[in-house]
Every structure is written in C-alpha cells, then in structure tokens.
Design a protein around this motif. Structure first.
Motif, short mmCIF file in Angstrom:
data_model
loop_
_atom_site.label_atom_id
_atom_site.label_comp_id
_atom_site.label_asym_id
_atom_site.label_seq_id
_atom_site.Cartn_x
_atom_site.Cartn_y
_atom_site.Cartn_z
N PRO A 5 63.97 72.08 16.87
CA PRO A 5 62.66 72.64 17.21
C PRO A 5 61.68 72.55 16.03
CG PRO A 5 64.42 74.21 17.66
CD PRO A 5 65.02 73.05 16.94
N ILE A 6 60.41 72.51 16.36
CA ILE A 6 59.39 72.38 15.32
C ILE A 6 59.32 73.61 14.44
CG2 ILE A 6 57.46 73.25 16.68
CD1 ILE A 6 56.07 70.60 15.33
N TRP A 7 59.68 74.78 14.95
CA TRP A 7 59.61 75.99 14.15
C TRP A 7 60.60 75.94 12.99
CZ3 TRP A 7 63.83 79.10 13.59
CH2 TRP A 7 64.84 79.00 14.54
N VAL A 8 61.69 75.19 13.14
CA VAL A 8 62.66 75.04 12.05
C VAL A 8 62.01 74.31 10.88
CG1 VAL A 8 64.87 74.01 11.37
CG2 VAL A 8 64.64 75.10 13.61
N PHE A 9 61.27 73.25 11.19
CA PHE A 9 60.54 72.53 10.14
C PHE A 9 59.50 73.43 9.48
CE2 PHE A 9 61.85 68.83 12.77
CZ PHE A 9 62.61 68.19 11.80
N ALA A 10 58.83 74.24 10.30
CA ALA A 10 57.83 75.15 9.76
C ALA A 10 58.47 76.17 8.80
CB ALA A 10 57.11 75.88 10.90
N VAL A 11 59.63 76.69 9.17
CA VAL A 11 60.33 77.66 8.32
C VAL A 11 60.76 76.99 7.01
CG1 VAL A 11 62.44 79.04 8.10
CG2 VAL A 11 61.08 79.16 10.19
N ILE A 12 61.26 75.77 7.09
CA ILE A 12 61.67 75.06 5.89
C ILE A 12 60.47 74.81 4.98
CG2 ILE A 12 62.56 72.84 5.03
CD1 ILE A 12 64.41 72.82 7.51
#
Length: 58
Positions: A5-12
């Motif tokens: 999911p894109i939110w994983v990239f955002a969190v990273i």
C-alpha cells in the motif's frame, strides 16, 4: 510493488524525514553549545587578565 500500500511508503518517508530533522537539530544544538562555551571562555579569560593587571599594579 503493487501489493504494498502507498501508506507504507509514506510512513517510511516520514521516518526518514524525522531522522534527518533529528540529526539536523542535534548538529544545530551542538553548534550553539560550542558558541556558548567559547563566549563563556572569553569572559573567563578577560577576568583572569584583569586580575593579573590588578596584581601587577599593586
């Protein structure tokens, strides 16, 4: 890639940004500490010089 999911990239990205800001704040604080120590050292050395001059006059 598509299964993450894109939110994983955002969190990273936010974690990396947070680390960068922490390092930046640490370096700025260290610079301020050095400036403070240097200023206090100059004041101390001036006081010692004044005492030496006073003793020489006596």
């Amino acid at each position: 890639m598509s299964s993450i999911p894109i939110w994983v990239f955002a969190v990273i990205l936010l974690i990396l940004f947070s680390g960068y800001m922490a390092i930046r704040a640490f370096l700025a604080e260290r610079k301020l500490d050095r400036q403070f120590i240097e200023r206090e050292g100059k004041i101390y050395m001036e006081r010692i010089q004044k005492e030496r001059m006073k003793r020489r006059e006596q």
